[in-house]
Design a protein around this motif. Structure first.
Motif, PDB file in Angstrom:
ATOM      1  N   UNK A   1       0.845  -1.210   0.000  1.00 55.54           N
ATOM      2  CA  UNK A   1       0.000   0.000   0.000  1.00 55.54           C
ATOM      3  C   UNK A   1       0.879   1.258   0.000  1.00 55.54           C
ATOM      4  N   UNK A   2       0.423   2.291  -0.647  1.00 53.77           N
ATOM      5  CA  UNK A   2       1.205   3.529  -0.719  1.00 53.77           C
ATOM      6  C   UNK A   2       1.266   4.194   0.657  1.00 53.77           C
ATOM      7  N   UNK A   3       2.204   5.110   0.804  1.00 57.04           N
ATOM      8  CA  UNK A   3       2.325   5.846   2.069  1.00 57.04           C
ATOM      9  C   UNK A   3       1.045   6.657   2.326  1.00 57.04           C
ATOM     10  N   UNK A   4       0.485   7.265   1.278  1.00 57.43           N
ATOM     11  CA  UNK A   4      -0.759   8.029   1.451  1.00 57.43           C
ATOM     12  C   UNK A   4      -1.875   7.118   1.992  1.00 57.43           C
ATOM     13  N   UNK A   5      -1.939   5.892   1.471  1.00 53.99           N
ATOM     14  CA  UNK A   5      -2.944   4.937   1.935  1.00 53.99           C
ATOM     15  C   UNK A   5      -2.701   4.518   3.377  1.00 53.99           C
ATOM     16  N   UNK A   6      -1.421   4.284   3.708  1.00 51.43           N
ATOM     17  CA  UNK A   6      -1.098   3.890   5.089  1.00 51.43           C
ATOM     18  C   UNK A   6      -1.413   5.028   6.065  1.00 51.43           C
ATOM     19  N   UNK A   7      -1.180   6.260   5.646  1.00 51.32           N
ATOM     20  CA  UNK A   7      -1.483   7.398   6.526  1.00 51.32           C
ATOM     21  C   UNK A   7      -2.993   7.520   6.740  1.00 51.32           C
ATOM     22  N   UNK A   8      -3.778   7.249   5.699  1.00 50.49           N
ATOM     23  CA  UNK A   8      -5.238   7.280   5.865  1.00 50.49           C
ATOM     24  C   UNK A   8      -5.684   6.203   6.853  1.00 50.49           C
ATOM     25  N   UNK A   9      -5.096   5.018   6.734  1.00 49.43           N
ATOM     26  CA  UNK A   9      -5.450   3.921   7.647  1.00 49.43           C
ATOM     27  C   UNK A   9      -5.064   4.242   9.085  1.00 49.43           C
ATOM     28  N   UNK A  10      -3.980   4.996   9.251  1.00 48.32           N
ATOM     29  CA  UNK A  10      -3.464   5.274  10.592  1.00 48.32           C
ATOM     30  C   UNK A  10      -4.147   6.473  11.245  1.00 48.32           C
ATOM     31  N   UNK A  11      -5.024   7.148  10.512  1.00 51.26           N
ATOM     32  CA  UNK A  11      -5.695   8.318  11.113  1.00 51.26           C
ATOM     33  C   UNK A  11      -6.503   7.873  12.327  1.00 51.26           C
ATOM     34  N   UNK A  12      -6.298   8.522  13.485  1.00 52.17           N
ATOM     35  CA  UNK A  12      -6.855   7.983  14.738  1.00 52.17           C
ATOM     36  C   UNK A  12      -8.360   8.168  14.915  1.00 52.17           C
ATOM     37  N   UNK A  13      -8.977   9.000  14.106  1.00 52.67           N
ATOM     38  CA  UNK A  13     -10.421   9.193  14.257  1.00 52.67           C
ATOM     39  C   UNK A  13     -11.133   8.821  12.966  1.00 52.67           C
ATOM     40  N   UNK A  14     -12.397   9.067  12.957  1.00 52.97           N
ATOM     41  CA  UNK A  14     -13.242   8.796  11.801  1.00 52.97           C
ATOM     42  C   UNK A  14     -12.909   9.775  10.661  1.00 52.97           C
ATOM     43  N   UNK A  15     -13.000   9.320   9.420  1.00 52.62           N
ATOM     44  CA  UNK A  15     -12.694  10.193   8.282  1.00 52.62           C
ATOM     45  C   UNK A  15     -13.889  11.063   7.882  1.00 52.62           C
ATOM     46  N   UNK A  16     -14.945  11.033   8.680  1.00 55.30           N
ATOM     47  CA  UNK A  16     -16.072  11.934   8.423  1.00 55.30           C
ATOM     48  C   UNK A  16     -16.944  11.499   7.262  1.00 55.30           C
ATOM     49  N   UNK A  17     -17.025  10.192   7.028  1.00 54.45           N
ATOM     50  CA  UNK A  17     -17.949   9.696   6.015  1.00 54.45           C
ATOM     51  C   UNK A  17     -17.434   9.809   4.593  1.00 54.45           C
ATOM     52  N   UNK A  18     -16.176  10.228   4.433  1.00 58.13           N
ATOM     53  CA  UNK A  18     -15.596  10.302   3.083  1.00 58.13           C
ATOM     54  C   UNK A  18     -15.229   8.886   2.620  1.00 58.13           C
ATOM     55  N   UNK A  19     -15.375   8.630   1.337  1.00 62.46           N
ATOM     56  CA  UNK A  19     -14.987   7.347   0.736  1.00 62.46           C
ATOM     57  C   UNK A  19     -13.461   7.263   0.735  1.00 62.46           C
ATOM     58  N   UNK A  20     -12.905   6.350   1.555  1.00 57.78           N
ATOM     59  CA  UNK A  20     -11.453   6.325   1.730  1.00 57.78           C
ATOM     60  C   UNK A  20     -10.697   6.023   0.436  1.00 57.78           C
ATOM     61  N   UNK A  21     -11.219   5.125  -0.363  1.00 55.28           N
ATOM     62  CA  UNK A  21     -10.538   4.752  -1.606  1.00 55.28           C
ATOM     63  C   UNK A  21     -10.468   5.945  -2.577  1.00 55.28           C
ATOM     64  N   UNK A  22     -11.605   6.627  -2.717  1.00 60.41           N
ATOM     65  CA  UNK A  22     -11.641   7.788  -3.622  1.00 60.41           C
ATOM     66  C   UNK A  22     -10.770   8.923  -3.093  1.00 60.41           C
ATOM     67  N   UNK A  23     -10.763   9.069  -1.772  1.00 58.40           N
ATOM     68  CA  UNK A  23      -9.930  10.102  -1.155  1.00 58.40           C
ATOM     69  C   UNK A  23      -8.450   9.824  -1.430  1.00 58.40           C
TER      70      UNK A  23
END
Lengths: 135, 135, 135, 135
Positions: B1-23
């Protein structure tokens, strides 16, 4: 006259029908607001109550980035594209509105938020002035 | 997985309903497009026919700045504000459309414009995908 | 007082022994120089003799990016790190020196290069002043 | 091949004796590290213990700004100036060192700091590799 104003005067071609005074004011407001927001994010980070300022810091950082990009786009006149200018000014006005509202909530407690909110208001107004002059 | 993807996974709270893959795709497209546009502006600057590429260079520089700011705004999730995200994505899609159209005109003659146009198209599409997923 | 100065005054903690006046002057010089260089690159792009200005445009773009990053680093005081500040100031002084020298070569022919060269000289001097005050 | 690699191949003139492979790796490492640091600053901001992460956030923000500027400078080859490239690479290596060290201290507790520290180490190494290849 400011350096931004002198650079506008020295541009070798036509500015494409943009109001030079409003353009200069908007460039200067964006540049000032970007710096204020960067400094305000850092000042918030040094406050005891930083946990309550997390949204303020995030909003400051966004506003700094959008104002920086807007100042750069507005500083270029070659091959002027009104559509892009408009979309960028809309985004900048939105960022300044959000950040100005957020900083205003902390303005009584934190002088840096008060100064930053003023900068955001000025920049939002300058973006909207320029937008409406673009017709 | 890319670093951007790993950083999204490591975010400690909810992403606010955004589609993680598209983000993730949009962040990666913005980052790639910003670099491609910076490099394309410089490559155009080195061409014999630079005078005919002045609008292309300007458009590249704008697109790089707007993509950079967009990648940064999209990399932040704390205190998520859908209005600001939307305005920034609209500006980025506009910058990528303008730059993709301009670079396409020089794509047969200049490989750097061809590669850059592809990046702009990908980034514009990723911005519009994310925009429509925001509802 | 400028907004940059007011933000420095409003910082809630100690500035870490940095000379506040020199710091403020350096932030303001970086911000001004970044804008001047962005505008000068675009003005050069609009000149008939753009082919002869290719190096000037490139140098302007580099100087704008380095001055922007420097203004941001200098606007943060939390967890101050003298080593990083020094390295960034050295890079900024180098970018301003290169760009000031390049613009000076075109200063008689192009007013935008003359104004930009002045900004680069001011910013280089402000970086060196701040550097020497850091001990 | 990555877009950064394709843009290097498409550059119409000589790259000025720079090692293309090391240059590409360094551009890619800077771009990746800038995004990781922006995301890590925001993730830290969302942690309960944000007050203990204030220095980490500040260092992340500095590193993002310096990596962004470095990626841009390295993406330009027209009128190549080894002195400026060197000064910028030194600043970037310093920013990555500081940020990598800081993030490493929180790597066991926060996955985002662990991923970000890796990116900083990679970018610092890529800057030093490129620096030593410049002779």
């Amino acid at each position: 006259m400011s350096v931004a104003g002198r650079m506008l005067e020295a541009y070798p071609k036509d500015l494409g029908g943009v109001d030079r005074q409003k353009l200069q004011e908007c460039i200067e407001a964006c540049v000032e607001c970007a710096q204020a927001c960067t400094a305000c994010a850092d000042a918030c980070l040094s406050e005891e109550m930083v946990a309550e300022l997390a949204t303020c810091i995030r909003t400051n950082l966004d506003c700094a980035d959008v104002c920086d990009a807007t100042a750069r786009v507005l500083s270029r006149h070659t091959g002027y594209d009104a559509n892009l200018t408009r979309a960028v000014l809309e985004a900048c006005a939105a960022a300044c509105k959000t950040c100005g509202d957020e900083c205003t909530q902390h303005a009584e407690m934190h002088e840096h938020c008060r100064v930053c909110a003023e900068s955001c208001r000025r920049c939002e107004a300058a973006c909207r002035e320029l937008l409406s002059s673009l017709g």
